[in-house]
Enzyme design. Structure first.
Site: not given
Length: 485
Positions: A332, A429
């Site tokens: 991310c 994630h």
């Protein structure tokens, strides 16, 4: 009729989240339906919900404990710190605005109708709603306009159990003192105290429990001994990072502790691997030279954390690691940092501007107002292993290295890999929780016996049994009141 009970703490990190999670699992194991609820949370560890929003990681874990899908009603207000004095305000799972602490505290009472509506919505789905307060219930300077603790409890007429942490010391004073300083009408909602995180011979606290019951004129539950397997459950509070490094394996993973690190539970499956040694590198320390892998984690303020990374000299260490043949992966915000640049033309995460990235991936990112929130299953290109994860990011990434995707979502490329194959970036994630992928990624360092998700389930069941052994849960449930909102 649905009943509710709220758990507040005499301070932060007294174990409210785990007590609620354990009770959720204990009640559902009894055949009851239960829903967790936290009116307002503050955390950069969040989870994507079934209804396309985000909530605090603790409420997602509590939903899992209750064997139900997480939804935004479980945490209607989420504050995600973006700097020292301000936060992103997420309401019903969607970013609404960013405010300074002073602005939020002056305006937060306006959110009470939405909080109560979410609470009422959950009440139609469960026999019990277990409510978690936020931080300390005794912060009388923040009581006006409160929606997280007694402000909510008063509005929803929910009785309260006050939790104290005996391991910190002073638990008797913290419980008695909290009841002494709060408003009498707030104190009237407290039905019991609960002593948590006890070490040693519990019989030694019998006189303490009797004193609390006599001085407060309330029953005292516990003491609940410390639950060692709590370490196997995802943590939400950044306090968990103070003692996060661990393992004695030969495969060394180094992770820079960014000031605004987000979703750090991505690291939990790696820390659980017996063949891995994970070092959370603190500010002022150098990246370890013997690292096999450097992992750049998620960030709530990517450009600010990139500046902190450079200020610590970690950019030099990371590039030297790569030149020496080491591997690097960014998740991310960490993925965005690995690129050539990160632009924030609209000031989404701070002052508008553009930052030069580490340049290890031929990609560029432009931040925008739309946050991408979705759960998805992907296939890791390098191994063919399935990965289940979630996207929670703002920004669009483009560039030549996207032609070598990290994973495929169906046929759609996801992430990027450098030409030499040693630098990888992904927005997914939670990817290391997938056993097949983790084993393929770590190679011989991964244990064939670690089933990470199963270990989380076992820990939740163990926590439920732990609470059943040390709390009279029937007596505790008798304190709950019918929901009137």
């Amino acid at each position: 009729m649905t009943k509710a009970l709220m758990f507040m703490g005499t301070g932060s990190d007294v174990g409210k989240s785990l007590i609620v999670a354990g009770l959720c699992r204990a009640l559902v194991n009894r055949g009851l339906s239960v829903a967790p609820f936290k009116p307002q949370n503050m955390s950069n560890n969040a989870a994507v919900t079934e209804d396309g929003g985000e909530i605090g990681r603790a409420q997602a874990l509590q939903a899992r404990a209750a064997r139900r899908a997480p939804v935004t009603a479980m945490n209607p207000v989420l504050l995600k710190p973006e700097g020292e004095t301000g936060s992103q305000v997420v309401v019903r799972g969607q970013r609404r605005t960013s405010l300074s602490a002073r602005q939020y505290w002056s305006d937060r009472a306006q959110l009470m109708p939405e909080v109560l509506a979410a609470f009422s919505e959950l009440a139609t789905t469960a026999d019990y709603v277990l409510v978690e307060g936020a931080g300390s219930a005794s912060e009388v300077n923040l009581r006006a306009g409160d929606i997280a603790n007694f402000g909510f409890a008063r509005a929803a007429k929910v009785p309260v159990v006050l939790i104290g942490d005996i391991h910190r010391g002073g638990v008797i004073a913290s419980i008695v003192g909290t009841l002494a300083v709060i408003d009498p009408d707030d104190a009237a909602l407290v039905r019991a105290s609960l002593v948590n995180k006890f070490f040693g011979d519990a019989s030694l606290f019998e006189t303490g429990r009797a004193f609390l019951a006599e001085r407060t004129d309330l029953p005292c539950f516990g003491p609940v001994p410390y639950f060692p397997d709590a370490a196997k459950l995802p943590a939400e509070d950044a306090l968990a990072l103070e003692d996060y490094s661990g393992g004695s394996g030969t495969f060394h993973i180094a992770v820079p502790r960014l000031p605004r690190i987000a979703n750090f539970d991505d690291l939990d499956p790696l820390l659980a691997e017996p063949g891995v040694r994970l070092t959370l590198v603190q500010p002022g320390e150098a990246m370890p030279r013997d690292a096999d892998l450097i992992l750049l984690p998620g960030s709530k303020a990517t450009r600010a954390d990139l500046a902190a990374l450079v200020a610590n000299g970690w950019d030099i260490d990371i590039k030297a690691h790569h030149r020496a043949g080491g591997r690097v992966i960014g998740i991310c915000g960490g993925y965005q940092m690995l690129g050539k640049s990160i632009a924030d033309p609209n000031g989404i995460e701070g002052e508008p501007g553009r930052s030069a990235g580490l340049g290890l991936l031929d990609v560029e990112t432009v931040l925008g107002p739309t946050k991408q929130l979705r759960i998805e299953t992907a296939t890791h290109v390098g191994s063919g292993a399935l990965v289940s994860g979630y996207h929670m990011h703002m920004g669009v990434t483009t560039g030549a290295d996207l032609a070598r995707p990290f994973a495929l979502v169906g046929r759609v490329p996801e992430g990027a890999v450098s030409q030499d194959g040693r630098v990888m970036g992904t927005y997914l994630h939670g990817l290391f929780a997938a056993d097949e992928f983790r084993r393929a990624f770590l190679g011989n360092a991964a244990s064939p016996d670690l089933a990470f998700e199963a270990s989380v389930e076992a820990a939740l069941d163990g926590l439920a049994k732990h609470l059943e052994s040390h709390i009279d849960i029937d007596r505790l449930l008798a304190l709950a009141a019918p929901i009137e909102v």
